[in-house]
Design a protein around this motif. Structure first.
Motif, short mmCIF file in Angstrom:
data_model
loop_
_atom_site.label_atom_id
_atom_site.label_comp_id
_atom_site.label_asym_id
_atom_site.label_seq_id
_atom_site.Cartn_x
_atom_site.Cartn_y
_atom_site.Cartn_z
N UNK A 6 2.69 2.36 -0.32
CA UNK A 6 3.53 2.41 0.88
C UNK A 6 4.64 1.36 0.80
N UNK A 7 4.29 0.15 0.38
CA UNK A 7 5.29 -0.91 0.27
C UNK A 7 6.35 -0.57 -0.77
N UNK A 8 5.92 0.01 -1.87
CA UNK A 8 6.88 0.42 -2.91
C UNK A 8 7.84 1.46 -2.37
N UNK A 9 7.32 2.44 -1.64
CA UNK A 9 8.17 3.48 -1.07
C UNK A 9 9.17 2.90 -0.08
N UNK A 10 8.70 2.04 0.81
CA UNK A 10 9.60 1.46 1.81
C UNK A 10 10.65 0.59 1.14
N UNK A 11 10.22 -0.25 0.20
CA UNK A 11 11.16 -1.12 -0.48
C UNK A 11 12.19 -0.35 -1.28
N UNK A 12 11.73 0.69 -1.98
CA UNK A 12 12.65 1.49 -2.80
C UNK A 12 13.68 2.21 -1.94
N UNK A 13 13.24 2.77 -0.82
CA UNK A 13 14.18 3.46 0.08
C UNK A 13 15.16 2.47 0.68
#
Length: 567
Positions: A6-13
């Motif tokens: 989830x953190x990777x997705x949020x950070x990437x976006x």
């Protein structure tokens, strides 16, 4: 792991959003930030099974890319796409395999060829994301997008063949050819079946939310079923996307209005995750470098990267020259047929279609023109991406490979992916500016095509309105004919822009808004049919048609929205 994902997705976006806001290439910035973040001690290693990555990320990305590709352009550029998507992949896999075997014999020849199959295909996500941002001409983007849609099928088929050989299966060259043919045939058939079913659903169901949800699900089904039957899941998704995208203008406008932002959001989410995952792989690569053969593996990585960069232009230019020679030969044969009077305009005519002219037939025998500058851009636009990394991770789990070979494959795949993304992605804009390759000619041709289709649209609309005149007179009487004539005159003049809906309503005080909306929707439908006819006759580029269709959809949405408010 769930929280980390989830953190990777949020950070990437978030990083991609900053890149879009600043006008920077989002894939490059996301990858660079993820590379830097991988050094942070509190960032855990993100481990995802390669097969899972292919099955979850690849189908929606391929389907979305196929929806955006012009089928007419894809068909016209198919010889160029086939050369790059099949033969260049085969050549790259063989050349990389031979070099890898010479540098690291412990890989064995099948293992080296497996590595070649892994790093051979440029990535659909990378090509589309970076190419769109750079504003590449349509003729180049069609070839790059088409290549990246089919080369994964070639690569994954080669991967299956060499993985089976490594596992101990006795396969001949003909077995490999048969597997490729089976993958193509089964994949395309499954994709067309799914595409037809989805299109019929979209035509018959008025709920755009439901059809949009089905659109999100079916790529996974097509991919999984094609793979289960021994076909190419990639080709299944691509065939389905091309079919649905080509027939999308025949569906309700609400379906298109719902679908466009849905896939834009899905693309942003998945593309951001893919490029973030590529960067975060750096920690695993560093841990894999702990073997005694670190020098050989780094040498192998550099050599494979060099082969990948060099083979592409060395193949593209001779292949293009040979294709031009073959095209001239085809045209000479065609000119002989015309000179001897053997061609009839009645040939190849389907019901409801205009006869094929000699000019149209000649255009079908020729490939889109590509200059040496165009080929230079195509030669340098070979960025690797998620398929290369995912197949490398899947190969690392093969029981027949020893630890050193598994580590070597993952490291080489990572180096080639990141190096091509950063090196080619950062220098491609410079190369485009140096060569002066721009889409100015596209804009000029589009302007001429739009002017011509608007004239045809106006003429067809006049015919439609004349047919409605008698119906209007019978319904409202002669007193309203002056208002009707004023209304139709204004509609023809402004082509019923959404801003003029209120003015048009006020010019006809007695008929209800619903009566006016029906008349205007009929006018819009006539214009849509003209667009489809022009596209099918190859007189209007499909991408231009989609832009004009979106404008008509906005007009109809304005009608329905105002009608709802008025109610």
């Amino acid at each position: 792991m769930d929280a980390m994902l989830f953190y990777v997705l949020v950070g990437a976006v978030a990083v991609a959003a900053i890149a879009r806001w600043r006008g920077w290439p989002a894939p490059l910035l996301v990858t660079a930030v993820a590379l830097a973040a991988s050094f942070l001690p509190f960032i855990p290693e993100l481990e995802i099974d390669g097969h899972l990555l292919l099955n979850v990320v690849l189908p929606p990305l391929l389907y979305s890319a196929a929806l955006d590709v012009s089928f007419v352009g894809f068909k016209r550029s198919l010889p160029q796409i086939r050369r790059l998507g099949i033969w260049l992949v085969l050549l790259t896999a063989v050349m990389v395999g031979l070099v890898a075997w010479l540098i690291l014999p412990s890989l064995t020849l099948p293992g080296a060829l497996l590595l070649g199959a892994i790093v051979a295909p440029p990535d659909a996500v990378s090509a589309a994301a970076i190419g769109r941002k750079l504003g590449l001409p349509r003729r180049i983007m069609t070839v790059l997008s088409g290549e990246s849609l089919i080369n994964d099928a070639t690569s994954l088929t080669l991967y299956r063949v060499f993985a089976a050989i490594i596992a101990g299966a006795a396969l001949t060259v003909w077995d490999g050819v048969w597997q490729f043919v089976l993958a193509v045939v089964v994949g395309v058939i499954v994709g067309l079946v799914f595409g037809i079913v989805l299109h019929q659903l979209r035509m018959r169901m008025a709920d755009p939310v439901v059809t949009g949800t089905f659109g999100l699900l079916v790529p996974f089904g097509a991919y999984a079923i094609a793979e289960h039957l021994g076909g190419s899941g990639v080709l299944a998704v691509v065939a389905m996307g091309l079919y649905v995208g080509f027939n999308a203008p025949r569906t309700e406008y609400t379906t298109r209005q719902q679908e466009a932002p849905l896939w834009l959001s899905a693309d942003l989410l998945l593309e951001s995750f893919v490029f973030a995952y590529i960067g975060l792989m750096f920690r695993r690569v560093l841990s894999d470098l702990g073997s005694e053969s670190v020098g050989h593996i780094l040498l192998l990585s550099g050599a494979v990267l060099l082969v990948v960069l060099v083979v592409r232009p060395l193949y593209i230019y001779p292949a293009h020259a040979i294709a031009r020679w073959q095209q001239r030969a085809r045209l000479r044969r065609w000119e002989l047929v015309v000179a001897k009077g053997r061609f009839s305009r009645k040939q190849s005519v389907r019901p409801g279609r205009q006869p094929i002219t000699t000019e149209q037939m000649k255009r079908r025998l020729t490939e889109p023109e590509l200059s040496w500058k165009d080929n230079a851009i195509i030669s340098w636009a070979g960025m690797r991406g998620v398929v290369t990394l995912a197949t490398a991770l899947a190969a690392a789990d093969l029981a027949a490979l020893d630890d050193e070979s598994s580590h070597a494959i993952v490291i080489v795949a990572f180096v080639v992916t990141v190096a091509t993304l950063m090196l080619q992605g950062l220098t491609l804009p410079v190369l485009i500016r140096m060569l002066g390759v721009a889409s100015d000619t596209d804009r000029e041709a589009d302007a001429r095509a739009i002017a011509a289709v608007r004239q045809r649209s106006r003429e067809a609309g006049v015919v439609f309105l004349e047919a409605k005149r008698a119906e209007w007179a019978q319904k409202y009487g002669p007193a309203e004919m002056k208002a009707f004539d004023g209304l139709t005159e204004r509609m023809v003049r402004v082509e019923s822009d959404a801003e003029d809906v209120q003015e048009l309503e006020e010019s006809v005080p007695r008929p209800s808004y619903d009566d006016l909306a029906v008349l205007m929707k009929g006018w819009l439908q006539v214009r849509r049919e003209v667009l489809l006819e022009e596209r099918d006759a190859d007189n209007l580029d499909e991408e231009v048609m989609r832009e004009l269709m979106a404008a008509l959809d906005a007009e109809e949405l304005a009608l329905d929205t105002r009608g709802g408010i008025g109610a």
